[in-house]
Design a protein around this motif. Structure first.
Motif, PDB file in Angstrom:
ATOM      1  N   GLN A 147       0.833  -1.208   0.000  1.00  8.49           N
ATOM      2  CA  GLN A 147       0.000   0.000   0.000  1.00  8.49           C
ATOM      3  C   GLN A 147       0.867   1.257   0.000  1.00  8.49           C
ATOM      4  OE1 GLN A 147      -2.336  -1.133   3.447  1.00  8.49           O
ATOM      5  NE2 GLN A 147      -4.193  -1.129   2.220  1.00  8.49           N
ATOM      6  N   ARG A 148       1.971   1.218   0.722  1.00  6.08           N
ATOM      7  CA  ARG A 148       2.875   2.384   0.714  1.00  6.08           C
ATOM      8  C   ARG A 148       3.471   2.604  -0.677  1.00  6.08           C
ATOM      9  NH1 ARG A 148       4.751   5.185   5.191  1.00  6.08           N
ATOM     10  NH2 ARG A 148       6.760   5.569   4.216  1.00  6.08           N
ATOM     11  N   GLU A 149       3.754   1.515  -1.357  1.00  8.40           N
ATOM     12  CA  GLU A 149       4.276   1.614  -2.730  1.00  8.40           C
ATOM     13  C   GLU A 149       3.268   2.330  -3.625  1.00  8.40           C
ATOM     14  OE1 GLU A 149       6.837  -0.511  -4.917  1.00  8.40           O
ATOM     15  OE2 GLU A 149       7.875   0.446  -3.229  1.00  8.40           O
ATOM     16  N   ILE A 150       2.010   1.935  -3.494  1.00  5.60           N
ATOM     17  CA  ILE A 150       0.949   2.541  -4.302  1.00  5.60           C
ATOM     18  C   ILE A 150       0.803   4.016  -3.942  1.00  5.60           C
ATOM     19  CG2 ILE A 150      -1.551   2.524  -4.765  1.00  5.60           C
ATOM     20  CD1 ILE A 150      -0.229   0.093  -5.954  1.00  5.60           C
ATOM     21  N   LEU A 151       0.813   4.279  -2.623  1.00  8.70           N
ATOM     22  CA  LEU A 151       0.623   5.650  -2.164  1.00  8.70           C
ATOM     23  C   LEU A 151       1.785   6.539  -2.615  1.00  8.70           C
ATOM     24  CD1 LEU A 151      -1.512   7.109  -0.513  1.00  8.70           C
ATOM     25  CD2 LEU A 151      -0.116   6.746   1.520  1.00  8.70           C
ATOM     26  N   TYR A 152       2.973   5.989  -2.603  1.00 12.86           N
ATOM     27  CA  TYR A 152       4.156   6.743  -3.029  1.00 12.86           C
ATOM     28  C   TYR A 152       3.961   7.271  -4.449  1.00 12.86           C
ATOM     29  CZ  TYR A 152       9.006   7.853  -4.120  1.00 12.86           C
ATOM     30  OH  TYR A 152      10.155   8.515  -4.483  1.00 12.86           O
ATOM     31  N   LYS A 153       3.303   6.482  -5.262  1.00 22.57           N
ATOM     32  CA  LYS A 153       3.136   6.858  -6.672  1.00 22.57           C
ATOM     33  C   LYS A 153       1.892   7.715  -6.918  1.00 22.57           C
ATOM     34  CE  LYS A 153       5.583   2.815  -8.312  1.00 22.57           C
ATOM     35  NZ  LYS A 153       5.490   1.455  -8.802  1.00 22.57           N
ATOM     36  N   LYS A 154       1.128   7.969  -5.859  1.00 20.29           N
ATOM     37  CA  LYS A 154      -0.153   8.665  -6.041  1.00 20.29           C
ATOM     38  C   LYS A 154       0.021   9.995  -6.768  1.00 20.29           C
ATOM     39  CE  LYS A 154      -4.308   9.942  -3.430  1.00 20.29           C
ATOM     40  NZ  LYS A 154      -4.937   9.949  -2.092  1.00 20.29           N
ATOM     41  N   TYR A 155       1.072  10.763  -6.401  1.00 21.68           N
ATOM     42  CA  TYR A 155       1.332  12.035  -7.090  1.00 21.68           C
ATOM     43  C   TYR A 155       2.748  12.035  -7.662  1.00 21.68           C
ATOM     44  CZ  TYR A 155      -2.992  13.191  -4.877  1.00 21.68           C
ATOM     45  OH  TYR A 155      -4.306  13.149  -4.485  1.00 21.68           O
ATOM     46  N   GLY A 156       3.078  10.928  -8.280  1.00 24.98           N
ATOM     47  CA  GLY A 156       4.356  10.826  -8.978  1.00 24.98           C
ATOM     48  C   GLY A 156       5.580  10.956  -8.076  1.00 24.98           C
ATOM     49  N   GLY A 157       5.472  10.450  -6.840  1.00 28.36           N
ATOM     50  CA  GLY A 157       6.629  10.505  -5.930  1.00 28.36           C
ATOM     51  C   GLY A 157       6.822  11.874  -5.300  1.00 28.36           C
ATOM     52  N   LYS A 158       5.783  12.722  -5.372  1.00 33.25           N
ATOM     53  CA  LYS A 158       5.881  14.076  -4.803  1.00 33.25           C
ATOM     54  C   LYS A 158       4.947  14.207  -3.599  1.00 33.25           C
ATOM     55  CE  LYS A 158       8.330  16.002  -8.253  1.00 33.25           C
ATOM     56  NZ  LYS A 158       7.843  15.973  -9.599  1.00 33.25           N
ATOM     57  N   CYS A 159       5.276  15.174  -2.747  1.00 33.90           N
ATOM     58  CA  CYS A 159       4.421  15.487  -1.601  1.00 33.90           C
ATOM     59  C   CYS A 159       3.079  16.017  -2.127  1.00 33.90           C
ATOM     60  CB  CYS A 159       5.091  16.535  -0.718  1.00 33.90           C
ATOM     61  SG  CYS A 159       4.021  17.209   0.556  1.00 33.90           S
ATOM     62  N   ALA A 160       1.991  15.476  -1.611  1.00 35.68           N
ATOM     63  CA  ALA A 160       0.665  15.870  -2.104  1.00 35.68           C
ATOM     64  C   ALA A 160       0.371  17.339  -1.847  1.00 35.68           C
ATOM     65  CB  ALA A 160      -0.407  15.019  -1.430  1.00 35.68           C
ATOM     66  N   TYR A 161       1.063  17.943  -0.868  1.00 29.77           N
ATOM     67  CA  TYR A 161       0.720  19.303  -0.484  1.00 29.77           C
ATOM     68  C   TYR A 161       1.663  20.361  -1.073  1.00 29.77           C
ATOM     69  CZ  TYR A 161      -2.194  16.532   2.531  1.00 29.77           C
ATOM     70  OH  TYR A 161      -3.096  15.614   2.976  1.00 29.77           O
ATOM     71  N   CYS A 162       2.972  20.205  -0.810  1.00 31.17           N
ATOM     72  CA  CYS A 162       3.882  21.250  -1.310  1.00 31.17           C
ATOM     73  C   CYS A 162       4.530  20.850  -2.628  1.00 31.17           C
ATOM     74  CB  CYS A 162       4.948  21.590  -0.270  1.00 31.17           C
ATOM     75  SG  CYS A 162       6.166  20.288  -0.041  1.00 31.17           S
ATOM     76  N   GLY A 163       4.464  19.571  -2.980  1.00 25.14           N
ATOM     77  CA  GLY A 163       4.995  19.137  -4.274  1.00 25.14           C
ATOM     78  C   GLY A 163       6.487  18.849  -4.291  1.00 25.14           C
ATOM     79  N   CYS A 164       7.121  18.843  -3.117  1.00 24.13           N
ATOM     80  CA  CYS A 164       8.558  18.506  -3.113  1.00 24.13           C
ATOM     81  C   CYS A 164       8.732  17.011  -3.382  1.00 24.13           C
ATOM     82  CB  CYS A 164       9.199  18.878  -1.767  1.00 24.13           C
ATOM     83  SG  CYS A 164       8.762  17.777  -0.400  1.00 24.13           S
TER      84      CYS A 164
END
Ligand SMILES: [Zn+2]
Length: 189
Positions: free
Chosen positions: A7-24
């Protein structure tokens, strides 16, 4: 809910490996923020004069991986258990604090070194274009949003049956399902 490695693997890819909030770029020790805190589903018990914790098990949606966002440590600390809108407002609050209270800001501002941009708070996920995966399996094509793949996988493995309706283009045939399972296991698990 503790997430599994898959599940963490899937979540990691949710926004292309970026932080969902600041985008880092997500750091090595990224966090799985709970978007809507289940504690908010507590109910006030008038007799006992206290909040009762009823959310977690009554609203299973909040337990799902869909209620998680990958984020960096700083965003996790600032968002804490706030809702998205409270988090957004808190950033405006920080700006106000810095520009109105901090002498350092005032002098740097007068020298034109540090200025407000008037930028509105937009979370990275609000501008993120979701990647759709289209794969050719045998004679079938299926298109599915990347972050839903795990749900689709679970559905096809017979753990959950409801989600499959949300995924157009997946023909309900044994062969295609077998291929999809193999594909998800190979690429994601
Ligand atoms: Zn962040």
């Amino acid at each position: 809910m503790k997430l599994t490695k898959a599940q963490r693997e899937i979540l990691y890819k949710k926004y292309g490996g970026k932080c969902a909030y600041c985008g880092c770029e997500l750091p090595e020790r990224w966090l799985a923020d709970v978007i809507v805190d289940p504690i908010r589903n507590s109910k006030w018990n008038n007799e006992l004069q206290k909040w009762e914790y009823v959310g977690l098990y009554k609203n299973s949606d909040l337990e799902s991986i869909d209620n998680r966002n990958p984020c960096c440590k700083s965003c996790d600390v600032h968002k804490s258990s706030k809702t998205l809108e409270q988090f957004r407002q808190s950033l405006y609050g920080l700006l106000k604090l810095v520009t109105e209270e901090y002498g350092y800001y005032k002098i740097l501002n007068r020298f034109g070194m540090l200025q407000e941009t008037g930028q509105k708070v937009r979370f990275f996920f609000e501008t993120y274009e979701r990647k759709e995966i289209t794969k050719h399996l045998n004679h079938y094509y299926f298109t599915v949003q990347e972050e839903h793949l795990y749900e689709v996988y679970k559905t096809i493995r017979g753990i959950r049956y409801l989600v499959v309706c949300d995924v157009p283009g997946i023909p309900d045939t044994e062969q295609c399902n077998d291929d999809l399972i193999k594909y998800v296991e190979r690429e994601y698990l």
